[in-house]
Scaffold this motif. Structure first.
Motif, PDB file in Angstrom:
ATOM      1  N   PRO A  86       0.859  -0.804   0.184  1.00 29.06           N
ATOM      2  CA  PRO A  86       0.135  -0.123  -0.149  1.00 29.06           C
ATOM      3  C   PRO A  86       0.785   1.086   0.243  1.00 29.06           C
ATOM      4  O   PRO A  86       2.060   1.332  -0.009  1.00 29.06           O
ATOM      5  CB  PRO A  86      -0.963  -0.182   1.376  1.00 29.06           C
ATOM      6  CG  PRO A  86      -0.292  -1.123   1.714  1.00 29.06           C
ATOM      7  CD  PRO A  86       0.647  -1.693   1.236  1.00 29.06           C
ATOM      8  N   ASP A  87       0.297   2.193  -0.521  1.00 29.78           N
ATOM      9  CA  ASP A  87       0.875   3.592   0.333  1.00 29.78           C
ATOM     10  C   ASP A  87       1.017   4.146   0.743  1.00 29.78           C
ATOM     11  O   ASP A  87       1.035   3.866   1.531  1.00 29.78           O
ATOM     12  CB  ASP A  87      -0.202   4.483  -1.075  1.00 29.78           C
ATOM     13  CG  ASP A  87      -0.854   4.213  -2.273  1.00 29.78           C
ATOM     14  OD1 ASP A  87       0.033   4.116  -3.131  1.00 29.78           O
ATOM     15  OD2 ASP A  87      -1.725   5.378  -2.608  1.00 29.78           O
ATOM     16  N   GLY A  88       2.413   4.367   0.993  1.00 31.65           N
ATOM     17  CA  GLY A  88       3.066   4.917   2.582  1.00 31.65           C
ATOM     18  C   GLY A  88       3.274   3.425   3.244  1.00 31.65           C
ATOM     19  O   GLY A  88       4.241   3.689   4.181  1.00 31.65           O
ATOM     20  N   TYR A  89       4.280   2.601   2.555  1.00 31.77           N
ATOM     21  CA  TYR A  89       3.855   1.676   3.566  1.00 31.77           C
ATOM     22  C   TYR A  89       5.656   2.061   4.625  1.00 31.77           C
ATOM     23  O   TYR A  89       6.180   1.223   5.323  1.00 31.77           O
ATOM     24  CB  TYR A  89       4.189  -0.007   2.669  1.00 31.77           C
ATOM     25  CG  TYR A  89       4.671  -1.240   3.312  1.00 31.77           C
ATOM     26  CD1 TYR A  89       4.218  -1.575   4.596  1.00 31.77           C
ATOM     27  CD2 TYR A  89       6.050  -1.409   3.106  1.00 31.77           C
ATOM     28  CE1 TYR A  89       4.813  -2.290   4.557  1.00 31.77           C
ATOM     29  CE2 TYR A  89       6.345  -2.407   3.695  1.00 31.77           C
ATOM     30  CZ  TYR A  89       5.707  -3.300   4.866  1.00 31.77           C
ATOM     31  OH  TYR A  89       6.055  -4.549   5.405  1.00 31.77           O
ATOM     32  N   PRO A  90       7.117   2.001   3.132  1.00 30.14           N
ATOM     33  CA  PRO A  90       8.120   2.553   3.013  1.00 30.14           C
ATOM     34  C   PRO A  90       8.242   3.275   4.157  1.00 30.14           C
ATOM     35  O   PRO A  90       9.578   2.858   4.932  1.00 30.14           O
ATOM     36  CB  PRO A  90       8.944   3.223   2.105  1.00 30.14           C
ATOM     37  CG  PRO A  90       8.311   2.547   0.948  1.00 30.14           C
ATOM     38  CD  PRO A  90       6.478   2.071   1.322  1.00 30.14           C
ATOM     39  N   LEU A  91       7.696   4.428   4.556  1.00 30.34           N
ATOM     40  CA  LEU A  91       7.927   5.444   5.410  1.00 30.34           C
ATOM     41  C   LEU A  91       7.227   4.849   6.676  1.00 30.34           C
ATOM     42  O   LEU A  91       7.761   5.225   7.974  1.00 30.34           O
ATOM     43  CB  LEU A  91       6.447   6.671   5.005  1.00 30.34           C
ATOM     44  CG  LEU A  91       7.019   7.601   6.456  1.00 30.34           C
ATOM     45  CD1 LEU A  91       7.866   8.199   6.379  1.00 30.34           C
ATOM     46  CD2 LEU A  91       5.962   8.930   5.673  1.00 30.34           C
ATOM     47  N   HIS A  92       6.504   3.820   6.892  1.00 31.90           N
ATOM     48  CA  HIS A  92       5.308   3.080   8.157  1.00 31.90           C
ATOM     49  C   HIS A  92       6.761   2.697   8.210  1.00 31.90           C
ATOM     50  O   HIS A  92       7.535   1.855   9.749  1.00 31.90           O
ATOM     51  CB  HIS A  92       4.364   2.688   7.458  1.00 31.90           C
ATOM     52  CG  HIS A  92       2.942   3.693   7.372  1.00 31.90           C
ATOM     53  ND1 HIS A  92       2.407   4.602   8.752  1.00 31.90           N
ATOM     54  CD2 HIS A  92       2.497   4.340   7.114  1.00 31.90           C
ATOM     55  CE1 HIS A  92       2.074   5.757   8.383  1.00 31.90           C
ATOM     56  NE2 HIS A  92       1.402   4.944   7.049  1.00 31.90           N
ATOM     57  N   LEU A 114      12.464   6.620  11.862  1.00 30.96           N
ATOM     58  CA  LEU A 114      12.383   8.335  11.787  1.00 30.96           C
ATOM     59  C   LEU A 114      11.719   8.790  13.498  1.00 30.96           C
ATOM     60  O   LEU A 114      11.122   8.557  13.791  1.00 30.96           O
ATOM     61  CB  LEU A 114      10.642   8.254  11.034  1.00 30.96           C
ATOM     62  CG  LEU A 114      11.228   8.192   9.525  1.00 30.96           C
ATOM     63  CD1 LEU A 114       9.776   7.839   8.697  1.00 30.96           C
ATOM     64  CD2 LEU A 114      11.777   9.137   8.951  1.00 30.96           C
ATOM     65  N   PRO A 115      12.873   9.135  13.997  1.00 28.06           N
ATOM     66  CA  PRO A 115      12.556   9.533  15.528  1.00 28.06           C
ATOM     67  C   PRO A 115      11.782  10.887  15.559  1.00 28.06           C
ATOM     68  O   PRO A 115      11.813  11.729  15.324  1.00 28.06           O
ATOM     69  CB  PRO A 115      14.336   9.537  16.120  1.00 28.06           C
ATOM     70  CG  PRO A 115      14.699  10.094  15.406  1.00 28.06           C
ATOM     71  CD  PRO A 115      14.084   9.615  13.317  1.00 28.06           C
ATOM     72  N   ASN A 141       6.617   6.149  21.357  1.00 26.27           N
ATOM     73  CA  ASN A 141       8.084   5.421  20.480  1.00 26.27           C
ATOM     74  C   ASN A 141       8.352   4.228  19.978  1.00 26.27           C
ATOM     75  O   ASN A 141       7.372   3.628  19.676  1.00 26.27           O
ATOM     76  CB  ASN A 141       8.721   5.373  21.810  1.00 26.27           C
ATOM     77  CG  ASN A 141      10.366   4.634  22.255  1.00 26.27           C
ATOM     78  OD1 ASN A 141      10.427   5.085  20.771  1.00 26.27           O
ATOM     79  ND2 ASN A 141      10.843   5.695  22.969  1.00 26.27           N
ATOM     80  N   PRO A 142       7.959   4.024  18.574  1.00 25.03           N
ATOM     81  CA  PRO A 142       8.397   3.320  17.858  1.00 25.03           C
ATOM     82  C   PRO A 142       8.593   1.795  18.712  1.00 25.03           C
ATOM     83  O   PRO A 142       8.367   0.583  18.076  1.00 25.03           O
ATOM     84  CB  PRO A 142       9.272   2.928  16.552  1.00 25.03           C
ATOM     85  CG  PRO A 142      10.152   4.406  16.921  1.00 25.03           C
ATOM     86  CD  PRO A 142       9.537   5.608  18.032  1.00 25.03           C
ATOM     87  N   PHE A 143       9.646   2.004  19.737  1.00 20.35           N
ATOM     88  CA  PHE A 143       9.891   0.289  19.949  1.00 20.35           C
ATOM     89  C   PHE A 143       9.578   0.067  21.335  1.00 20.35           C
ATOM     90  O   PHE A 143       9.604  -1.221  22.026  1.00 20.35           O
ATOM     91  CB  PHE A 143      11.399   1.109  21.100  1.00 20.35           C
ATOM     92  CG  PHE A 143      12.564   1.183  19.206  1.00 20.35           C
ATOM     93  CD1 PHE A 143      13.099   0.798  18.714  1.00 20.35           C
ATOM     94  CD2 PHE A 143      13.199   2.402  19.521  1.00 20.35           C
ATOM     95  CE1 PHE A 143      13.837   0.935  17.749  1.00 20.35           C
ATOM     96  CE2 PHE A 143      14.287   3.159  18.335  1.00 20.35           C
ATOM     97  CZ  PHE A 143      14.492   2.064  17.745  1.00 20.35           C
ATOM     98  N   ILE A 144       8.393   1.353  21.771  1.00 20.81           N
ATOM     99  CA  ILE A 144       7.192   0.962  23.150  1.00 20.81           C
ATOM    100  C   ILE A 144       6.088  -0.606  22.239  1.00 20.81           C
ATOM    101  O   ILE A 144       5.422   0.075  21.317  1.00 20.81           O
ATOM    102  CB  ILE A 144       7.207   1.763  23.353  1.00 20.81           C
ATOM    103  CG1 ILE A 144       7.457   1.957  24.542  1.00 20.81           C
ATOM    104  CG2 ILE A 144       5.354   0.827  24.724  1.00 20.81           C
ATOM    105  CD1 ILE A 144       7.328   3.308  25.097  1.00 20.81           C
ATOM    106  N   ARG A 145       6.352  -1.747  22.173  1.00 22.74           N
ATOM    107  CA  ARG A 145       5.199  -2.680  21.439  1.00 22.74           C
ATOM    108  C   ARG A 145       3.607  -2.660  21.898  1.00 22.74           C
ATOM    109  O   ARG A 145       3.215  -3.643  21.048  1.00 22.74           O
ATOM    110  CB  ARG A 145       5.901  -3.620  21.171  1.00 22.74           C
ATOM    111  CG  ARG A 145       7.244  -3.671  20.070  1.00 22.74           C
ATOM    112  CD  ARG A 145       7.124  -3.167  19.073  1.00 22.74           C
ATOM    113  NE  ARG A 145       8.189  -3.030  18.294  1.00 22.74           N
ATOM    114  CZ  ARG A 145       8.415  -2.488  16.982  1.00 22.74           C
ATOM    115  NH1 ARG A 145       7.728  -1.332  16.573  1.00 22.74           N
ATOM    116  NH2 ARG A 145       9.716  -2.708  16.701  1.00 22.74           N
TER     117      ARG A 145
END
Length: 93
Positions: free
Chosen positions: A62-68, A76-77, A85-89
């Motif tokens: 889908p569009d925007g997949y590489p950014l996500h 992308l901090p 925070n992307p590291f908090i799952r």
């Protein structure tokens, strides 16, 4: 020769020559790297291969997949309050 799509809307990605900006960035990086190390021909071949591989990767998602995906792995901090925070799952109350 493959037809090149010309953007018709303002939301379409920027086109540089025959590539979109996200395809042109790796090619430009590899070209500059090839100039610096003195192996321009090899890096141009690698750039063409990288562009073809990235197109295949991008067109099947889908569009925007590489950014996500870049956000998810932490490339992308952000200091924004609304972006976690992307590291908090897992989030607990």
């Amino acid at each position: 020769m493959e037809p090149v799509s010309i953007p018709k809307h303002i939301d379409d990605p920027v086109t540089l020559l025959i590539w979109s900006a996200d395809e042109f960035a790796p090619a430009a990086f590899l070209l500059i790297l090839g100039i610096l190390i003195g192996q321009v021909t090899i890096m141009l071949v690698l750039a063409v291969v990288a562009i073809k591989a990235y197109r295949r990767f991008r067109d099947n998602r889908p569009d925007g997949y590489p950014l996500h995906a870049a956000y998810w792995i932490g490339l992308l901090p952000s200091n924004a309050i609304t972006i976690p925070n992307p590291f908090i799952r897992a989030f607990y109350p």
